[in-house]
Design a protein around this motif. Structure first.
Motif, short mmCIF file in Angstrom:
data_model
loop_
_atom_site.label_atom_id
_atom_site.label_comp_id
_atom_site.label_asym_id
_atom_site.label_seq_id
_atom_site.Cartn_x
_atom_site.Cartn_y
_atom_site.Cartn_z
N GLU A 91 0.89 -1.21 -0.13
CA GLU A 91 0.01 0.12 0.22
C GLU A 91 0.75 1.28 0.09
OE1 GLU A 91 -0.15 -2.29 2.26
OE2 GLU A 91 -0.12 -1.53 4.48
N LEU A 104 -12.65 -6.00 -9.56
CA LEU A 104 -13.34 -4.72 -9.27
C LEU A 104 -14.00 -5.09 -8.16
CD1 LEU A 104 -14.56 -3.61 -12.47
CD2 LEU A 104 -12.57 -2.91 -11.37
N PHE A 105 -14.24 -4.18 -6.90
CA PHE A 105 -14.75 -4.45 -5.59
C PHE A 105 -16.56 -4.60 -5.96
CE2 PHE A 105 -11.38 -1.73 -4.13
CZ PHE A 105 -10.34 -2.94 -3.92
N HIS A 107 -19.09 -4.83 -4.42
CA HIS A 107 -20.06 -3.92 -3.61
C HIS A 107 -20.04 -2.67 -3.73
CE1 HIS A 107 -16.27 -4.19 -1.30
NE2 HIS A 107 -16.70 -2.85 -0.80
N PHE A 116 -11.68 4.89 -4.96
CA PHE A 116 -11.10 3.98 -3.93
C PHE A 116 -9.61 4.58 -3.56
CE2 PHE A 116 -9.21 0.60 -1.43
CZ PHE A 116 -10.06 0.11 -0.82
N GLY A 117 -8.84 4.60 -4.60
CA GLY A 117 -7.37 4.65 -4.58
C GLY A 117 -7.24 6.19 -4.26
N ARG A 120 -7.62 6.84 -0.58
CA ARG A 120 -6.68 6.39 0.17
C ARG A 120 -5.39 7.30 0.22
NH1 ARG A 120 -10.78 3.53 0.38
NH2 ARG A 120 -10.71 5.01 2.25
N ARG A 164 -9.03 2.72 -12.52
CA ARG A 164 -8.81 2.38 -11.05
C ARG A 164 -7.49 2.43 -10.75
NH1 ARG A 164 -10.78 -2.71 -7.62
NH2 ARG A 164 -9.23 -3.65 -8.83
N ALA A 165 -6.56 1.81 -11.84
CA ALA A 165 -5.24 1.76 -11.51
C ALA A 165 -4.55 3.09 -12.01
CB ALA A 165 -4.85 0.67 -12.53
N VAL A 168 -4.70 6.50 -9.37
CA VAL A 168 -3.90 6.79 -8.21
C VAL A 168 -2.51 7.51 -8.86
CG1 VAL A 168 -4.72 4.86 -6.56
CG2 VAL A 168 -2.77 4.44 -8.43
N TYR B 181 -9.01 -9.69 -3.69
CA TYR B 181 -9.70 -8.43 -3.49
C TYR B 181 -8.79 -7.53 -2.58
CZ TYR B 181 -13.69 -9.88 -6.16
OH TYR B 181 -14.42 -10.36 -7.40
N ALA B 186 -4.77 -3.26 -1.48
CA ALA B 186 -3.62 -2.67 -1.08
C ALA B 186 -2.79 -2.23 -2.30
CB ALA B 186 -2.51 -4.22 -0.76
N THR B 187 -3.10 -2.41 -3.34
CA THR B 187 -2.29 -1.98 -4.62
C THR B 187 -3.03 -0.50 -4.79
OG1 THR B 187 -3.72 -2.48 -6.30
CG2 THR B 187 -2.14 -4.05 -5.70
N LEU B 188 -4.21 -0.19 -4.13
CA LEU B 188 -4.66 1.11 -4.30
C LEU B 188 -4.37 1.82 -3.27
CD1 LEU B 188 -8.21 -0.25 -5.87
CD2 LEU B 188 -6.32 1.12 -7.02
N GLY B 189 -3.62 1.43 -2.39
CA GLY B 189 -2.86 2.33 -0.98
C GLY B 189 -3.59 1.97 0.13
N ALA B 190 -4.55 0.73 0.35
CA ALA B 190 -5.42 0.66 1.59
C ALA B 190 -4.41 -0.27 2.50
CB ALA B 190 -6.66 0.14 1.11
N GLY B 191 -4.16 0.40 3.79
CA GLY B 191 -3.56 -0.58 4.82
C GLY B 191 -4.69 -1.57 5.16
N PRO B 202 -17.39 -5.84 3.71
CA PRO B 202 -18.53 -5.88 2.90
C PRO B 202 -18.75 -7.24 1.84
CG PRO B 202 -17.53 -3.86 2.51
CD PRO B 202 -16.75 -4.66 3.51
#
Lengths: 377, 281
Positions: A91, A104-105, A107, A116-117, A120, A164-165, A168, B181, B186-191, B202
Motif C-alpha cells: 500500500e 473490481l470490488f 460491492h 477508492f485509490g 486512500r 482505477r489503476a 492513483v 480483492y 493494497a495496490t490502491l493504497g489501502a492498509g 462488505p
C-alpha cells in the motif's frame, strides 16, 4: 510508439529510469532472476510461456510476494532490498495494478471503485469522486458511473480496472494479462483504447502477457523470460526479426535453426545444410518466414538453393492461408495459399519437396549481443 | 398447463439432467431406523403443537410474566450478539488471515464453549467474574460493578456460549472470500485496517449476518450457563428458557405456550437461513 516523446531519441535504458530492479524470487525448485529497468513513458512487455515466472515478477514488483534477493527501486526510492532487510508494503508503493480478472470490488459502483485509490491518498470524498468521474469519462464510461461491476461487460470492466489503476497516478503501472479475459472482438477495441491510455501515461508500464500481438502493439520493448530467466530482450523490431529461442520463434512465427556458419553454408545441429544469402562464420541462428517456404509436388528446378523432401505432419488454418507443418531432414512450417494447397493435394503423410531461396534466409550470430540479452545472472 | 410448467418446458432452458442413481428397493435395515429417527425428531414437536391450548393462547401470550421474559430474552440475546460481533469478527479475522504461532491451539480454544456443558461454563464464569472471582473482585472493588445475577450477567453468559458459532461462521466466510480483492485494495493504497473495513467486511457481510443469526438463536435458547451465572430472577435474569423450566413445575400450559414461542422463533430462523445452510447440492 516511441519511448518518451519528451526525450527524443531516448536510450532504451535512460539514466532516470522509473523502475530499476533486479528481481530474485526463490520458490522451491523455481528461481526467478530478472533484471528489469523501465524508463519514463516506456512500456515494457514481459513475455513468456506459462510458468515462466511472469506473474511472480509482477507480484514481486507489487510487493505481494517478497524478494529473495536483488533490489527494487521506483523513481529513485529504494523499496525492496532483502540484503539490507528493506521492504515496503504494497500500500505504500507508487504503483497501479490491472489484474487479469480485474478484481473490481463487487460491492462498489464503477465510480466508487475508481475513487477508492484517490480516497486512500487522502482526497476527500467529493474530490475523489470528481477525479474518478474524470477517469470514467476518459475511458468513455461516464454514463456507467453508478453501475456495479456485475452489470458491466467484460470490456467495460477492463476499462474501469484500468481507470482505477491510473487514478492513483502511479509511477509504475502493472498490467497482468489485461486482455486475456476478453473475447476476440472486444479485445481488438480494448487493445486500441489501452494503447491510447498507455501512450498518455508518463510513468513506467510493465505489461505481462503471453500474447505476442498485445506485446507488439502495446510495448516499446520486449523482455522474454523462460524458466525464470531472460532469454531475449530488445525492441519489438529486433526481437521479431531475430528470435533467439524456439519459444520466441514460435511467438513471432518464424522458422529458427541453430548451426555453424562457414561462408554461405550453415551446418545445422542435426547435420542438414542450409545455403544462406549472407556470409557468416561461427555459431549462428538462421531464421526464415513460413511464407518463404515453397512446396512442390516434385523436385523443383531453378533458383532455390535449398530443397529437400519433406513429409506433411499437420495442416492448420493461419489467417487466409494454410500453415503446413513438415517433417524430414529439418522440421519446418510453410504458409501456402488455399489455391496452392488445392493443386498440391495436401494430406498428412504425403511427401513433397520444400524449397527456400537463400536470399529469404536471415543469419545472425548466436553469441549474445549486449543489446539483445540482459546481463548474465 | 401452469406458468411453471411453461417455463420448465421452454426448449432454451433445459432442466439439468438427472444424476445417475442406483435404483432398487431400499433395504429395510436402513429404512426402519431412518423412519424411527425421523419420528423421534418430529414427534415431540408435534406433541407440543397438539397440547398447545390454542383457545387461550392470545391471553396467555399477553400475560405480563410471558412478555417480561420474552422482552428480556430478546434484549439479552441481541446485546450478547452485538458483543459477539464486536469481539468475534476480529477474532475470526485473526484466525483466517494472520499466520501466528499457536493458531491451531487458539482455534481449538475458541470452540471449547461449543462442546463444554453450559453449566460448566456458568461455573467457570462465576469463578472469574463472580464477586470473589479474579476479574469480578477487581471490578467490584474498583468500579462497584457486579456481574453475576444481573442482566449484564445474562448477556455475558449468553455471549460466552454463543460466540463460537459466530467465530466459526465468520472464519469460514473469510476463508471462502477471495483474498485477491484484498490484494487489489493494497495496490490502491489501502492498509490492512482500511482493507478490512472497506473491502473484507462488505465481501463477507452475508457470512457475518448468517453467523449473527445463528449466534442470536443460540443466545436466545441459552439455559445452563445463564441459570448458573445469572440466576433466575423474573424481570432481571429470567429469560424464556428459564421461564419455561420454572413454569413446568407450576403451570404446564404456560410452559407449553412459552415453548411454542421459542419453537416459532427457531423455525423462523431456520427458514431465513435455509438458502445458506439447508440447500445441499
Amino acid at each position: 510508439m516511441t519511448a518518451d516523446p519528451s526525450v527524443p531519441g531516448a536510450d532504451p535504458r535512460p539514466a532516470g529510469a522509473v523502475l530499476d530492479a533486479h528481481l530474485v524470487v526463490d520458490r522451491g525448485t523455481f528461481r526467478l532472476d530478472l533484471p528489469l529497468t523501465i524508463g519514463p513513458g516506456e512500456v515494457v512487455a514481459l513475455l513468456g510461456p506459462n510458468g515462466a515466472g511472469k506473474t511472480t515478477a509482477l507480484r514481486a514488483l507489487a510487493g505481494l510476494i517478497p524478494l529473495t534477493d536483488g533490489h527494487l527501486s521506483i523513481e529513485g526510492r529504494h523499496l525492496d532490498d532483502p540484503a539490507r532487510r528493506l521492504w515496503t508494503p504494497t500500500e505504500q508503493r507508487p504503483i497501479g495494478v490491472v489484474f487479469q480478472d480485474y478484481l473490481l470490488f463487487p460491492h462498489l459502483t464503477a465510480l466508487d471503485n475508481i475513487a477508492f485509490g484517490p480516497r486512500r491518498q487522502g482526497l476527500d470524498r467529493h474530490r475523489a469522486r470528481q477525479r474518478a468521474a474524470d477517469w470514467l469519462a476518459r475511458v468513455g464510461l461516464a454514463e456507467h458511473a453508478r453501475r456495479k461491476p456485475r452489470h458491466l461487460s467484460g470490456g467495460q470492466a477492463q476499462r474501469v480496472a484500468l481507470a482505477r489503476a491510473l487514478a492513483v497516478e502511479p509511477a509504475l503501472l502493472l498490467l497482468d494479462e489485461p486482455l486475456a479475459a476478453l473475447d476476440a472482438r472486444t479485445r481488438l477495441d480494448t487493445r486500441a483504447q489501452l494503447q491510447h491510455h498507455l501512450a498518455g501515461h508518463c510513468g513506467a508500464t510493465l505489461l505481462v502477457t503471453h500474447d505476442p500481438i498485445d506485446a507488439v502493439v502495446l510495448a516499446d520493448r520486449l523482455v522474454i523470460i523462460e524458466n525464470g530467466q531472460v532469454v531475449q530482450e530488445g525492441d519489438v523490431a529486433t526481437v521479431t526479426a531475430r528470435p533467439r529461442t524456439d519459444y520466441v520463434a514460435r511467438l513471432v512465427g518464424l522458422n529458427l535453426y541453430r548451426g555453424h556458419a562457414d561462408g554461405h553454408r550453415v551446418l545445422l545441429t542435426d547435420g542438414f545444410h542450409l545455403v544462406t544469402g549472407d556470409q557468416h562464420a561461427g555459431d549462428v541462428f538462421v531464421a526464415f518466414a513460413p511464407s518463404a517456404v515453397a512446396l512442390h509436388p516434385g523436385r523443383p528446378d531453378g533458383s532455390p538453393r535449398n530443397t529437400w523432401p519433406a513429409t506433411i505432419t499437420g495442416i492448420q488454418r493461419h489467417g487466409d492461408n494454410l500453415r503446413v507443418q513438415l517433417g524430414g531432414p529439418v522440421t519446418v512450417a510453410a504458409d501456402i495459399t488455399p489455391a496452392a494447397a488445392a493443386q498440391l493435394n495436401l494430406a498428412p503423410g504425403r511427401t513433397l519437396w520444400a524449397a527456400v531461396k537463400a536470399a529469404e534466409t536471415r543469419v545472425y550470430p548466436a553469441a549474445a549481443a549486449p543489446a539483445d540479452v540482459a546481463a548474465e545472472p | 398447463m401452469s406458468p411453471r410448467d411453461a417455463v420448465a418446458a421452454r426448449p432454451d432452458r433445459p432442466a439439468p439432467p438427472p444424476r445417475p442413481r442406483r435404483t432398487g428397493p431400499v433395504p429395510v435395515a436402513l429404512l426402519l431406523p431412518a423412519t424411527l429417527g425421523l419420528l423421534f425428531l418430529v414427534l415431540p414437536l408435534a406433541g407440543l403443537l397438539i397440547r398447545t391450548p390454542w383457545s387461550t393462547l392470545p391471553q396467555r401470550l399477553t400475560e405480563p410474566g410471558v412478555l417480561t421474559a420474552l422482552r428480556l430474552s430478546v434484549q439479552a440475546a441481541t446485546l450478547a450478539t452485538l458483543l459477539c460481533l464486536v469481539l468475534g469478527v476480529p477474532l475470526a479475522w485473526l484466525l483466517a488471515r494472520v499466520d501466528f504461532p499457536g493458531r491451531r491451539l487458539v482455534r481449538a480454544l475458541v470452540t471449547v464453549p461449543l462442546v463444554l456443558p453450559p453449566v460448566v461454563g456458568g461455573v467457570a464464569l462465576l469463578l472469574v467474574f463472580g464477586r470473589r472471582g479474579i476479574v469480578g473482585g477487581w471490578l467490584d472493588s474498583t468500579f462497584g460493578l457486579t456481574l453475576p445475577f444481573t442482566t449484564t450477567g445474562v448477556v455475558l453468559a449468553e455471549a460466552f456460549v454463543a460466540m463460537p458459532f459466530l467465530v466459526i461462521a465468520v472464519e469460514g466466510a473469510l476463508r471462502g472470500a477471495d483474498v485477491r480483492y484484498e490484494e487489489a485494495a493494497a495496490t490502491l493504497g489501502a492498509g490492512r485496517w482500511t482493507t478490512f473495513t472497506h473491502v473484507t467486511l462488505p465481501l463477507v457481510a452475508p457470512g457475518i449476518a448468517a453467523g449473527a443469526v445463528l449466534c442470536w438463536a443460540r443466545a436466545l435458547g441459552e439455559f445452563g450457563a445463564t441459570i448458573t451465572f445469572a440466576g433466575n430472577f423474573p424481570g432481571r435474569t429470567q429469560t424464556m428458557p428459564l421461564a419455561v423450566y420454572l413454569a413446568l413445575e407450576t403451570d404446564l400450559e404456560a410452559a407449553i405456550v412459552l415453548s411454542l414461542v421459542l419453537l416459532t422463533v427457531s423455525v423462523v430462523i431456520l427458514v431465513s437461513l435455509r438458502d445458506r445452510w439447508l440447500s445441499s447440492p
